[in-house]
Enzyme design. Structure first.
Site, PDB file in Angstrom:
ATOM      1  CE  LYS A  22      -3.018   2.602   3.399  1.00 22.53           C
ATOM      2  NZ  LYS A  22      -1.899   3.524   3.920  1.00 22.53           N
ATOM      3  CG  ASP A 305       2.319   1.401   9.395  1.00 25.30           C
ATOM      4  OD1 ASP A 305       1.764   2.328  10.229  1.00 25.30           O
ATOM      5  OD2 ASP A 305       2.180   1.630   8.140  1.00 25.30           O
TER       6      ASP A 305
END
Length: 426
Positions: A22, A305
């Site tokens: 992403k 993340d």
């Protein structure tokens, strides 16, 4: 609106193919604005943020279409320099069109970007760095306006390794007349991937993967065919889920070299992990031990993340695991939700202490950000009984086929419609 129903307790076994990153495909899509002929991008995930980026491209006059996991972008007809507010507000990465449009059109307009509510993520470094190179900025009625006053080359020093600022500078300088050297640049693999695409399109950029990147401007970029690297955070998600639940999972089309800190922690926790070529295999009994203190940091440190994902995996681990968050001040939004499951977590400023418990119980949970959503699902898989996870719009921004992949691994999980009206009581 939908929610996920999860019945915990199942071991995870099977194979998952990892999608493209992403955080790589989004800056590459912005970079397509610089190309005067069509681009073909392979291994592109079908997620909400990518759909938003494609909508932005089309709103600017570009042509975009998807063929499976391949995106075909033709920016030869780009005719606008303003990103619509309704699109810019959907994701953080819309800010990357600032550098791309400055390079292609000489000016850009866009609303401040949206995305997960992780705290202050100012664009001051973007503005200050581009200003040193001759861009001028104004902010009126919620719209950031930028245009070149004059384009000057030279050295740009970033006081901290900002991924977004590094990417915007790469995009803005690719077509500049002169040479710019970035000092203190971010070193994330996704930045190296962006440079790889730009070089395939004809850019002259040296120093990929280091803190010093030199950009020698060229007159134009042509189209390119490029394959997006594997998503290291999606990889971390399945590894952490399998580690916490126990099982035997193989991940294909991934790269363990990009995830060394996470793999190291999972091995320390008691998992057996084999990483060879483009495959990672993990075996776990589900009975983990606490890990050494984890401090998030820019690459090659432990990725912010993955912090929530590893935290969820060790909720039942023997001993105490400590997590220190240094990147985003609101990266612990998942903690109160995990506590509803019976997790023993003590928060103190930027530090979370997780003491492993023997059992977790099902609860109703709400996700407040993308990786927090994946962490809540991980915890629900570990808990006894049924859990409900709401806030799935966050999940759709970064994961393709997560529910189906988990079902294929043996998880008891399904999405159901939420009856209207629905009121969530905290």
């Amino acid at each position: 609106m939908k929610k996920l129903l999860i019945t915990g307790g199942a071991r995870l076994s099977g194979t998952v193919r990892i999608h493209g990153a992403k955080n790589s495909v989004l800056p590459v899509l912005a970079a397509c604005c610089l190309c005067t002929s069509p681009c073909v991008l392979h291994n592109c995930p079908d997620i909400e943020d990518v759909r938003t980026a494609l909508a932005i491209l089309e709103s600017l006059g570009c042509k975009a279409r998807r063929e499976g996991s391949t995106l075909c972008i033709d920016a030869s007809g780009l005719s606008k320099f303003r990103v619509e507010k309704r699109l810019a507000g959907k994701m953080r990465s819309s800010i990357l069109f600032l550098g791309a449009l400055l390079a292609r059109c000489g000016k850009a307009e866009l609303a401040l970007p949206g995305g997960c509510p992780l705290g202050e993520r100012p664009i001051d470094l973007h503005v200050k760095s581009l200003s040193k190179l001759g861009a001028r900025f104004s902010f009126e009625k919620g719209i950031l306006q930028a245009a070149w006053r004059e384009r000057s080359d030279g050295d740009v020093f970033l006081p901290r390794p900002s991924v977004g600022a590094t990417e915007n500078l790469l995009l803005a300088c690719a077509l500049m007349n002169g040479t710019v050297t970035l000092h203190g640049a971010a070193r994330e693999p996704e930045i190296t991937d962006l440079i790889g695409f730009l070089r395939a399109a004809g850019a002259d950029i040296r120093g990929a993967g280091s803190g010093d990147i030199t950009i020698r401007g060229v007159k134009k970029l042509h189209g390119a065919t490029y394959t997006i690297l594997p998503d290291r955070i999606e990889t971390a998600t399945y590894l952490c889920m399998a580690a916490g639940c126990g099982g035997d999972v193989a991940l294909r089309r991934c790269d363990g070299r990009l995830l060394a800190p996470v793999i190291g922690c999972l091995r320390e926790a008691g998992c057996e992990i084999r990483s060879v070529g483009s495959e990672i295999a993990l075996k776990s009994s589900g009975k983990l031990t606490a890990v050494s203190p984890v401090t998030t940091a820019p690459y090659p440190g432990f990725p912010t993340d993955a912090q929530a994902l590893l935290m969820a995996a060790v909720l039942r681990a023997k001993g105490e695991s400590v997590f220190q968050e240094t990147v985003f001040e609101r990266r612990f939004l998942h903690v109160p939700e995990l506590q509803k499951l019976g997790a023993d977590i003590v928060l103190s400023g930027k530090t979370a202490r997780v003491r492993g418990v023997a059992h977790l119980h099902g609860a109703m949970l709400r996700a407040e950000d993308l990786r927090g959503a994946a962490a809540l699902i991980t915890a629900g898989l570990l808990a006894e009984g049924e859990s409900e996870v709401l806030g799935l719009s966050h999940l759709a921004r970064g994961y393709e086929n997560l529910e189906q992949n988990l079902k294929n691994l043996g998880a008891a999980i399904k999405s159901v419609d939420i009856p209207a009206p629905f009121v969530y009581n905290t």
